[in-house]
Scaffold this active site. Structure first.
Site, PDB file in Angstrom:
ATOM      1  CB  SER A   7       2.283  60.495  -7.578  1.00  0.00           C
ATOM      2  OG  SER A   7       1.394  60.450  -6.471  1.00  0.00           O
TER       3      SER A   7
ATOM      4  CE  LYS B  60       0.855  64.342  -5.437  1.00  0.00           C
ATOM      5  NZ  LYS B  60       1.248  63.458  -6.548  1.00  0.00           N
TER       6      LYS B  60
END
Length: 278
Positions: A42, A119
């Site tokens: 990701s 993230k």
């Protein structure tokens, strides 16, 4: 008799040494740095599957999420930080706290599952975040984008989970070259980082998300292959993340392996050892 006493003393000293070492390691992990393996794609190409880094817990101060969690599925071990420090949960106060900055790569605990995620911090409290045609908008202003070529990787199983990458150039087959468009995104304040594009999908056009006070909005750099704040928690996403759930900042990759195990030395990525995270 003296020999037995000496042997027993030696065993006790060894046990004490091991206990002290574990205590020191536990204190070090709780207060300063937490090891973190990158399990998914990701955050490509900033972080690759198999990158190993230490999370700087001192960067933003300490909350209940700073306490260690121990998850070893193979042995049925699943001890969360709230098992150690649940008494501190529910407060947005942080010991020696400081505010995370937009553009930081952050490890945080998922607000419902408690699992660690990594993230990029995109939205601060009060920000309005929206994706329009694949372009990030912050407070109604599109971010700056410039072309940065093509990201290439081999289509094969990656990491211990054996995940396969998604490719912009379609089904390339085992061993083929998987391509993704690479862009440099500039956030308000001047932070620059690479993002990848795979396809046009629903997450490229979203509603406006207004970040609540005391919470943050996160996105993966591999935009079309990231479960992040664009999806609410009740739909399997991350949603907004409270300040108390933030563990720390990822600053530098220490080690990297492209193989299914770190023991496969021929898969080590020496060019990523001690690489700074941007």
């Amino acid at each position: 008799m003296a020999e037995k006493t000496s042997a027993l003393h030696s065993v006790l000293e060894t046990i004490k040494t091991i206990v002290y070492a574990l205590l020191i390691a536990g204190i070090f992990r709780t207060l300063f740095f937490q090891p973190f393996w990158i399990p998914s794609g990701s955050m490509k190409d900033t972080l690759l599957i198999g990158d190993f880094l230490f999370v700087n817990k001192m960067a933003y101060g300490y909350s209940y999420a700073s306490c260690p969690s121990i998850v070893i599925p193979r042995f049925g071990v699943d001890v969360g930080s709230d098992d150690f420090c649940g008494w501190a949960k529910g407060s947005d106060k942080r010991l020696f706290g400081s505010t995370p900055e937009r553009g930081d790569v952050v490890v945080f605990q998922h607000p419902t599952s408690g699992r660690d995620f990594i993230k990029r911090l995109i939205g601060l409290p009060g920000d309005r975040i929206q994706m329009k045609d694949g372009v990030l908008h912050i407070n109604e202003e599109p971010v700056q984008l410039r072309d940065a070529g093509i990201f290439r990787e081999t289509y094969e199983q990656q990491g211990p989970q054996g995940l396969r990458p998604r490719c912009e150039n379609g089904a390339v087959g085992e061993g083929g070259t998987c391509l993704k468009s690479r862009l440099i995104e500039t956030l308000p304040g001047g932070t620059e980082h690479a993002i990848l594009n795979i396809t046009t999908q629903s997450s490229d056009n979203t509603r406006v998300y207004t970040v609540p006070e005391g919470q943050f909005f996160f996105m993966g750099d591999n935009r079309d292959n990231s479960t992040d704040s664009r999806v609410p928690q009740n739909l399997g996403g991350v949603g907004f993340v409270p300040l108390e759930n933030i563990v720390g900042r990822a600053d530098r990759i220490m080690f990297s392996s492209a193989g299914r195990s770190m023991l496969y030395f021929w898969t080590w990525r020496a060019d990523r050892f001690f690489k700074g995270i941007e």
